[in-house]
Design a protein around this motif. Sequence first.
Motif, PDB file in Angstrom:
ATOM      1  N   UNK A  78      34.833   5.148  -0.267  1.00 43.96           N
ATOM      2  CA  UNK A  78      35.538   4.094   0.479  1.00 43.96           C
ATOM      3  C   UNK A  78      36.226   3.121  -0.467  1.00 43.96           C
ATOM      4  N   UNK A  79      35.568   2.778  -1.554  1.00 41.04           N
ATOM      5  CA  UNK A  79      36.144   1.815  -2.500  1.00 41.04           C
ATOM      6  C   UNK A  79      37.433   2.335  -3.107  1.00 41.04           C
ATOM      7  N   UNK A  80      37.477   3.614  -3.442  1.00 36.43           N
ATOM      8  CA  UNK A  80      38.671   4.194  -4.049  1.00 36.43           C
ATOM      9  C   UNK A  80      39.815   4.319  -3.055  1.00 36.43           C
ATOM     10  N   UNK A  81      39.510   4.508  -1.798  1.00 44.74           N
ATOM     11  CA  UNK A  81      40.551   4.664  -0.787  1.00 44.74           C
ATOM     12  C   UNK A  81      41.305   3.361  -0.527  1.00 44.74           C
ATOM     13  N   UNK A  82      40.767   2.240  -0.976  1.00 46.48           N
ATOM     14  CA  UNK A  82      41.429   0.953  -0.771  1.00 46.48           C
ATOM     15  C   UNK A  82      42.291   0.552  -1.963  1.00 46.48           C
ATOM     16  N   UNK A  88      26.715   9.959   4.335  1.00 46.38           N
ATOM     17  CA  UNK A  88      27.127   8.601   4.653  1.00 46.38           C
ATOM     18  C   UNK A  88      26.414   7.538   3.848  1.00 46.38           C
ATOM     19  N   UNK A  89      25.142   7.741   3.546  1.00 46.40           N
ATOM     20  CA  UNK A  89      24.362   6.700   2.870  1.00 46.40           C
ATOM     21  C   UNK A  89      24.423   6.810   1.351  1.00 46.40           C
ATOM     22  N   UNK A  90      24.466   8.024   0.807  1.00 43.87           N
ATOM     23  CA  UNK A  90      24.369   8.190  -0.641  1.00 43.87           C
ATOM     24  C   UNK A  90      25.712   8.371  -1.338  1.00 43.87           C
ATOM     25  N   UNK A 124      32.716  17.921   1.747  1.00 45.95           N
ATOM     26  CA  UNK A 124      31.508  17.618   2.511  1.00 45.95           C
ATOM     27  C   UNK A 124      31.830  17.138   3.915  1.00 45.95           C
ATOM     28  N   UNK A 125      32.947  16.468   4.069  1.00 46.49           N
ATOM     29  CA  UNK A 125      33.321  15.912   5.367  1.00 46.49           C
ATOM     30  C   UNK A 125      34.340  16.814   6.062  1.00 46.49           C
ATOM     31  N   UNK A 126      34.508  16.680   7.369  1.00 47.29           N
ATOM     32  CA  UNK A 126      35.493  17.501   8.080  1.00 47.29           C
ATOM     33  C   UNK A 126      36.899  17.331   7.514  1.00 47.29           C
ATOM     34  N   UNK A 127      37.668  18.415   7.508  1.00 53.66           N
ATOM     35  CA  UNK A 127      39.036  18.426   6.987  1.00 53.66           C
ATOM     36  C   UNK A 127      40.038  18.343   8.133  1.00 53.66           C
ATOM     37  N   UNK A 128      41.157  17.655   7.888  1.00 52.15           N
ATOM     38  CA  UNK A 128      42.236  17.604   8.883  1.00 52.15           C
ATOM     39  C   UNK A 128      42.839  18.999   9.031  1.00 52.15           C
ATOM     40  N   UNK A 187      30.022  19.754   5.833  1.00 51.00           N
ATOM     41  CA  UNK A 187      28.668  20.286   5.643  1.00 51.00           C
ATOM     42  C   UNK A 187      27.735  20.003   6.825  1.00 51.00           C
ATOM     43  N   UNK A 188      27.904  18.872   7.510  1.00 48.39           N
ATOM     44  CA  UNK A 188      27.011  18.579   8.637  1.00 48.39           C
ATOM     45  C   UNK A 188      27.252  19.551   9.791  1.00 48.39           C
ATOM     46  N   UNK A 189      28.524  19.876  10.049  1.00 49.73           N
ATOM     47  CA  UNK A 189      28.830  20.846  11.107  1.00 49.73           C
ATOM     48  C   UNK A 189      28.401  22.251  10.680  1.00 49.73           C
TER      49      UNK A 189
END
Length: 587
Positions: A356-360, A348-350, A19-23, A44-46
């Motif tokens: 974010x929690x898992x990335x920490x 971002x909201x849903x 869903x988010x931009x890829x490196x 997906x937004x782009x």
Amino acid sequence: MQTAYTLKLAHINDTHSHFEPSRIQFNIEHHNKSFELYSHTGGYARLQYQVKQARLAAQQNQQEFLFLHAGDSFQGTLYFNQFKGAANAHLLSMMTPDAMVLGNHEIDAGNGPVKEFIQATNFPILAGNMDLSREQKGKVAPLCGEPRLYDYDPVNHIAKPLIRSFHDRQLAIVGITLDQMKEIARPDADVHFIDAIATTRNTVQSLKKQGIHHIIVLSHLGLQQDRILAQEVEGISLIVGGHTHTLQGDFRKLGRSNLTYGERVNETPIVHAGLHAETLGLANIEFDASGKVTRLLGNNNFMLDEQFLLQSPQDVDEDDYEQIRSILTDHPGILWDEEDVAIRYAIGSQYRPAIDALEHQILAFVPKTLQHSRLPSKHLPHGSEISPWVSKSMYHEAREVSADIDFALHNAGGVRHSLEQGKISVADIIGRVLPFELPLVRYQIQGCYLIEAIESAINAATNNGVIGTGAGSFPYTYGLKYHYDGRQPIGSRLQQLQILDKLHPANHDIHNQELVWKPIETHHYYVGVSSSYTASGKEGYQALLQSCWQKDIQDINLAAAFMQFARKKEVIDQPLAPQLSYISQHS
């Protein structure tokens, strides 16, 4: 009467919950200097912003417009791990594709998730060679009769087509997916997939008899099979495909591939759009009255950050940066990072807070990137560097439960990404490296069948004289090592298969060169551990079904085994000692 029928096409495939931009990295040569460019693309937004722009341009130019998804939206990232198909259904419905064909990963967990996905979306789902006529009555999640599912018509032996008005004619979209679905996915046992070529041929002939000549096949077969389909079936106007993650277009100036966008086979153009929502295929197409494409102009398009990072061994100055920006701006396959606000807000909201929690949650440290390649190559002669570590983790964690395990065996396709240098988190493992929630299975197997399974899996992965299902079946092991020579006759290509002496202590490590390797004995019995996918005989591993018994290992799956192992080890070291040597049939 019209003489030219115009269409603006936008298409994606194999988005896999990105869903988010890829490196992304490009390698650019300019004025005798070498540059590495780092950026992000897609998401997906782009995608949605560019699709909206294309739809508006079509209206202004009095073109018909189609936005098509060629399958495999499921799996791939933490978003799928956390939200399953619900997030895909929500965000894709916001993007309003005109149709999507079912991919194999939509059916990884049977028909139940497919039903939930269809009922949560607002667009047609095509699976024209998926035969639901023998579904058991009263089952929990039947697909037969779903109003937005265009499946197989068993009476007429055709795909149910999606028909749209097209200028003063009609246009048909026919969805065709893999007829080897039971080999690579897990559809319900009462669902069958009919031959892709025969179904397409019958469908095209039926449509022609009805006076419908503009026919698009939305395919999840892969590029090579699309070529065969175009060659074998007359009258297909256009194939929009996916499955093989093929990026078409000339991207040589960016250090990438050069494959013809819209390559023609038997006068039928074929378009594919890469993978992971990194690129969007956009094409302006003209057809004649008979349905033949007379003109196709288009490309795949990266959607890059407006600001990017540029590096070079020879230093980088402001003039270099501007010249590289000009190269990107002038390239026909580059768009920029404009986003659709509604899609960005929904992600971002849903969905983003749970990620974010898992990335920490940090598991271990990797001092050097461990590369993943499904097959051995010149660059990686022993294949993947991370897959043997996955097998090692399966072996050690499974032995905590059952000490009788002699080896671990895993297929390359179950590992999806390299393991990047630095700290690794829960998000890295279940979101990128091992996104499939696959239980582990113990099994006892005779040596002769183990030999057969490993050779068959390699043959299938490399198409060495057999029709395979893709490189994902290539085997990686721990406690086993082998030598494969593809130049030998089928059945005798596994020149050596050795097992680590089971008499040694449970904590033995292949780094210890004093350990003893012994040849597998054809009549002896061994206990192995694999994922449930591999143990079920998929993709060339059919001989594993000859196991004396198979037992699930409770409360541990593939990703959990690796994470538990990584926590204990704290540092994932350099690549393991080679456990395989491979010689191609064509060497």
